[in-house]
Write a protein that holds these residues in place. Sequence first.
Motif, mmCIF file in Angstrom:
data_model
loop_
_atom_site.group_PDB
_atom_site.id
_atom_site.type_symbol
_atom_site.label_atom_id
_atom_site.label_comp_id
_atom_site.label_asym_id
_atom_site.label_seq_id
_atom_site.Cartn_x
_atom_site.Cartn_y
_atom_site.Cartn_z
ATOM 1 N N LYS A 20 0.827 -1.208 0.000
ATOM 2 C CA LYS A 20 0.000 0.000 0.000
ATOM 3 C C LYS A 20 0.857 1.253 0.000
ATOM 4 O O LYS A 20 0.588 2.207 -0.748
ATOM 5 C CB LYS A 20 -0.922 -0.003 1.221
ATOM 6 C CG LYS A 20 -1.837 1.225 1.287
ATOM 7 C CD LYS A 20 -2.744 1.169 2.504
ATOM 8 C CE LYS A 20 -3.654 2.391 2.547
ATOM 9 N NZ LYS A 20 -4.533 2.361 3.738
ATOM 10 N N GLU A 24 0.829 3.884 -3.148
ATOM 11 C CA GLU A 24 0.429 5.280 -2.973
ATOM 12 C C GLU A 24 1.562 6.236 -3.334
ATOM 13 O O GLU A 24 1.326 7.305 -3.906
ATOM 14 C CB GLU A 24 -0.046 5.509 -1.544
ATOM 15 C CG GLU A 24 -1.371 4.793 -1.239
ATOM 16 C CD GLU A 24 -1.805 4.950 0.201
ATOM 17 O OE1 GLU A 24 -0.953 5.325 1.049
ATOM 18 O OE2 GLU A 24 -3.000 4.688 0.497
ATOM 19 N N THR A 29 -3.975 4.119 -7.861
ATOM 20 C CA THR A 29 -5.076 3.536 -7.107
ATOM 21 C C THR A 29 -4.955 2.017 -7.150
ATOM 22 O O THR A 29 -4.168 1.453 -7.924
ATOM 23 C CB THR A 29 -6.434 3.940 -7.711
ATOM 24 O OG1 THR A 29 -6.555 3.350 -9.017
ATOM 25 C CG2 THR A 29 -6.562 5.454 -7.817
ATOM 26 N N GLN A 30 -5.753 1.350 -6.326
ATOM 27 C CA GLN A 30 -5.746 -0.110 -6.353
ATOM 28 C C GLN A 30 -6.160 -0.624 -7.732
ATOM 29 O O GLN A 30 -5.565 -1.574 -8.256
ATOM 30 C CB GLN A 30 -6.685 -0.657 -5.282
ATOM 31 C CG GLN A 30 -6.196 -0.424 -3.856
ATOM 32 C CD GLN A 30 -7.177 -0.923 -2.816
ATOM 33 O OE1 GLN A 30 -8.342 -1.196 -3.106
ATOM 34 N NE2 GLN A 30 -6.719 -1.024 -1.568
ATOM 35 N N GLU A 32 -5.804 0.903 -10.643
ATOM 36 C CA GLU A 32 -4.760 1.175 -11.628
ATOM 37 C C GLU A 32 -3.623 0.164 -11.513
ATOM 38 O O GLU A 32 -3.130 -0.343 -12.530
ATOM 39 C CB GLU A 32 -4.236 2.600 -11.445
ATOM 40 C CG GLU A 32 -5.226 3.664 -11.897
ATOM 41 C CD GLU A 32 -4.818 5.068 -11.476
ATOM 42 O OE1 GLU A 32 -5.310 6.028 -12.088
ATOM 43 O OE2 GLU A 32 -4.021 5.207 -10.514
ATOM 44 N N GLY A 41 -8.782 -4.550 -8.940
ATOM 45 C CA GLY A 41 -8.426 -3.641 -7.847
ATOM 46 C C GLY A 41 -8.791 -4.222 -6.497
ATOM 47 O O GLY A 41 -8.090 -4.013 -5.508
#
Length: 279
Positions: A20, A24, A29-30, A32, A41
């Motif tokens: 994570k 970030e 994003t998850q 992406e 995602g």
Amino acid sequence: MGRGAWARQAAWEFFGLELKRRREAAGLTQGELGRRVFVSGGYIGQFEQAIRKPQKDVAGRIDEALQTDGFFERMWRKLIADSPYADYFAAVAELEVPATRICQFAPTVVPGLLQPAEYARAVTLATNPFVSEDYVEEKVTSRMERARILKDATRPEYWAILHENVLRVPVGGPAVMAWQLDHIAALARERTVLLTVVPCEVGAYASMAGMLQLMEFDDAPPTAYTETSFSGTLLDDPAVVKRVQRAYDLLRVAALSPEASLAMVESAAEDYRRCPSTT
């Protein structure tokens, strides 16, 4: 959960937190990141929460997407190496935790999720006659920890098809087998497992497959696993998983009804109790 299991879970949680953090930092994003590594995602979210563990190729693609110089693949290798399970089975044990449905076919030995400690010990010693007592205890303990998913409030729907041979081969002797079959019968009566048995008389249906396992998930495609005595293969190609599902469906058609299967298990347990060697 034993100390070793807690340590492994903590390590996977670190894996997720680090994933994570680096995702970030890369401004992704998850969803992406998922598109870049060919998973959803939601899958990435499960990795980050340590609900589900990635396979090695996914860990490698994450390294490529985040330019982390092999960090996640190296950590994956370390965590799998530290697992109490055989290399080829470690990822399967991890996947069982988030699974919503597990379907198994066992041709010769009771599946690990249904084994009590004494049967697990007998199987371990039969295949490893020269190992230390510590090794045996580790294997038995890890198997008992794995079976705890059947006691969780969020336990998966569990289907088990056993070949009749599983009931007839006296692993560990008559007393151990009576205990083992009583344990299976109790789980079936409690509706923890939907149990069916393929009788020997059906012939070719019973010999068409080795050990099979299918797993389904809320937010991920199904996977399959096949195993022989010394190796196993985790399968996620949709076409191959579909073929495994078809094989499982054919075995289900050949099996006795749940009621008749439970009666066969209970009858076999009683036969073992009558053996002179149990006294």
